[in-house]
Design a protein around this motif. Structure first.
Motif, PDB file in Angstrom:
ATOM      1  N   ASP A 223       0.822  -1.212   0.000  1.00 54.95           N
ATOM      2  CA  ASP A 223       0.000   0.000   0.000  1.00 54.95           C
ATOM      3  C   ASP A 223       0.856   1.262   0.000  1.00 54.95           C
ATOM      4  N   LEU A 224       2.139   1.097   0.314  1.00 58.01           N
ATOM      5  CA  LEU A 224       3.039   2.249   0.426  1.00 58.01           C
ATOM      6  C   LEU A 224       4.463   1.717   0.418  1.00 58.01           C
ATOM      7  N   TRP A 225       5.401   2.490  -0.112  1.00 59.47           N
ATOM      8  CA  TRP A 225       6.803   2.034  -0.163  1.00 59.47           C
ATOM      9  C   TRP A 225       7.752   3.198   0.140  1.00 59.47           C
ATOM     10  N   PHE A 226       8.964   2.822   0.549  1.00 62.43           N
ATOM     11  CA  PHE A 226      10.051   3.800   0.737  1.00 62.43           C
ATOM     12  C   PHE A 226      11.320   3.271   0.078  1.00 62.43           C
ATOM     13  N   GLN A 227      12.123   4.185  -0.436  1.00 57.74           N
ATOM     14  CA  GLN A 227      13.456   3.826  -0.953  1.00 57.74           C
ATOM     15  C   GLN A 227      14.467   3.960   0.171  1.00 57.74           C
TER      16      GLN A 227
END
Length: 358
Positions: A223-227
């Motif tokens: 539903d959401l991601w970070f690098q």
């Protein structure tokens, strides 16, 4: 006539140098940010509302004699510093302490604190509503962020994807095993030796459900991601004969006394140096102590000190009460000790003292 020192960059190393030299030199600290940002605690600041304001320390309490110039160095050469405002500094010594960029939320890319806090709060709101979180990168940032998310929201599904076959290469196998054991206990899914075959459709930190295929086969839905990878040193301003010290990586070559090769008046510290050691606040602080001693020796007479890069070292919290620490001289320290030395307080008292807030 007093010796003048320009410190370029007000992060962990630069603020230490400026503070320590304040009593013996005319110090100018050049920094574009409104406040010092305590990035060691940035991931805690993302998940815990009580920590968001604790990341920012006003520079006004740092120096008694010297001044903090809210400006940016656009060019530094062997003769001085050209500022974005058009001004020019010609100090006796220059300390380059400009640090590195890193994707949000590990580093915060706003120069004014109100915008930075607004970005953190907005991202926390998005994160709070996400059931499945994907972290790209199983380095220290990805692992620590997984621990913070799980400590704040144990029910969230957290998956880490990294093309590397193993977490934390360069550290002992039993340290890596301890981190993996705790991640398993938290329910964090580690997908190693694989990568997304296409970029997510959303921006990092934006809640928008997507499914991506993995290069190893299968797929991942989030539903959401970070690098959580991709640091880059800030050194594009190096000019004149200083530019030759800049390596293709953007890092800067330094001698053992932390001066640039052939530059008797220019030092570099912290993340921008090409030394084989971790890019850590503690390392920047170690560099700062050597540079302070050497500028003091150059002013007052005395022997110059050298810096010997240390071995692998890490204190990796997984939330306020989890994680592990490793250093060659002490071996592996458990979660309770890691909480005591870092995880529970994120070293804020040290910086409250540095900035005159204690």
């Amino acid at each position: 006539m007093s010796t003048t020192v320009a410190v370029i960059g007000g992060g962990y190393g630069g603020t230490t140098v400026a503070k320590e030299l304040d009593s013996i030199a005319d110090v100018v600290l050049v920094e574009p940010r409104e406040d010092f940002v305590h990035h060691v605690a940035a991931l805690r600041g993302l998940v815990d509302p009580e920590w968001t304001d604790r990341l920012f320390y006003p520079y006004s309490g740092l120096l008694e004699r010297g001044r903090v110039l809210r400006d940016r160095a656009v060019s530094v050469d062997q003769d001085g510093v050209t500022l974005a405002s058009g001004g020019r500094l010609t100090p006796d010594y220059v300390v380059l302490a400009t640090g590195s960029a890193y994707p949000f939320p590990a580093k915060i890319d706003f120069r004014d604190s109100a915008s930075a806090k607004a970005k953190i709060r907005a991202t926390r709101e998005e994160l709070a509503g996400a059931g499945k979180v994907l972290l790209l990168g199983a380095g220290p940032v990805g692992l620590e962020l997984a621990g913070e998310v799980k400590a704040a929201w144990p029910e969230k599904a957290v998956t880490i994807v990294d093309p590397a076959k193993e977490i934390l290469p360069g550290f002992p196998a039993d340290f890596r095993a301890e981190i993996r054991r705790q991640l398993d206990e938290l329910g964090v899914e580690l997908l190693l030796g694989t990568a997304l075959t296409e970029a997510p459709i959303s921006e990092p930190g934006q809640a928008k459900t997507f499914t991506s295929s993995l290069s190893s086969g299968g797929e991942v839905t989030a539903d959401l991601w970070f690098q959580c990878y991709g640091g880059a040193p800030h050194t594009a301003y190096l000019d004149g004969s200083l530019a030759s010290a800049r390596q293709p990586s953007g890092q800067v070559s330094v001698e053992a006394d932390l001066r640039l090769p052939g530059q008797p008046r220019v030092f570099a510290i912290g993340d921008i140096t090409a030394l084989p050691e971790g890019k850590l606040a503690k390392v920047a602080g170690d560099h700062a102590e050597v540079v302070v001693a050497n500028i003091r020796a150059l002013i007052e007479g005395g022997e110059l000190r050298t810096h010997t890069p240390g071995g692998p070292m890490i204190s990796l919290p997984l939330g306020p009460s989890g994680g592990a620490t490793y250093a060659e001289e002490v071996g592996i320290l458990d979660a309770a000790t890691t909480s005591e030395i870092k995880g529970s307080h994120m070293m804020v008292s040290r910086y409250e003292e540095l900035f005159g807030l204690a």
